[in-house]
Scaffold this motif. Structure first.
Motif, PDB file in Angstrom:
ATOM      1  N   PHE A   2     -32.506  -0.546  31.949  1.00 35.12           N
ATOM      2  CA  PHE A   2     -33.435   0.310  32.047  1.00 35.12           C
ATOM      3  C   PHE A   2     -33.131   1.560  32.349  1.00 35.12           C
ATOM      4  N   THR A   3     -32.402   1.553  33.534  1.00 37.57           N
ATOM      5  CA  THR A   3     -32.085   2.850  34.296  1.00 37.57           C
ATOM      6  C   THR A   3     -31.004   3.478  33.718  1.00 37.57           C
ATOM      7  N   ILE A   4     -29.858   2.779  32.992  1.00 39.78           N
ATOM      8  CA  ILE A   4     -28.959   3.326  32.408  1.00 39.78           C
ATOM      9  C   ILE A   4     -29.391   4.301  31.055  1.00 39.78           C
ATOM     10  N   ILE A   9     -30.743   8.932  28.209  1.00 41.14           N
ATOM     11  CA  ILE A   9     -31.688   9.884  27.437  1.00 41.14           C
ATOM     12  C   ILE A   9     -32.009  11.000  28.293  1.00 41.14           C
ATOM     13  N   PHE A  10     -32.414  11.103  29.733  1.00 40.31           N
ATOM     14  CA  PHE A  10     -32.457  12.372  30.279  1.00 40.31           C
ATOM     15  C   PHE A  10     -31.358  13.251  30.299  1.00 40.31           C
ATOM     16  N   LEU A  11     -29.911  12.665  30.512  1.00 38.55           N
ATOM     17  CA  LEU A  11     -28.614  13.685  30.418  1.00 38.55           C
ATOM     18  C   LEU A  11     -28.713  14.418  28.984  1.00 38.55           C
ATOM     19  N   ALA A  12     -29.063  13.247  28.082  1.00 44.71           N
ATOM     20  CA  ALA A  12     -28.757  13.929  26.772  1.00 44.71           C
ATOM     21  C   ALA A  12     -29.733  15.112  26.275  1.00 44.71           C
TER      22      ALA A  12
END
Length: 75
Positions: A2-4, A9-12
């Motif tokens: 889940f963390t990955i 998603i956050f980085l994108a």
């Protein structure tokens, strides 16, 4: 796992936002510089000339002014 996925998603989203900001600066660079360097043309302040005319009250010669009653001043 889940963390990955969350980090991806956050980085994108971050890269999309940063790319949008950089793209806007690139597209509107000339307009922003022109707006910052713009000096408005000085205009003369408008001068207003007002003429106020009032008709004077003329006392009617047919009705004489009545004196005030003395009881008004007795208070």
């Amino acid at each position: 796992m889940f963390t990955i996925i969350a980090a991806t998603i956050f980085l994108a989203a971050f890269l999309l936002a940063a790319g949008t900001i950089v793209g806007m600066f690139a597209l509107y660079r000339d307009k922003m510089i022109a707006a910052l360097l713009f000096e408005p043309i000085p205009q003369e302040a408008p001068v207003y000339r007002l003429r106020i005319s009032r008709r004077r009250a003329t006392p009617d010669a047919r009705t004489p002014a009545r004196p005030l009653p003395a009881s008004i001043f007795a208070a």
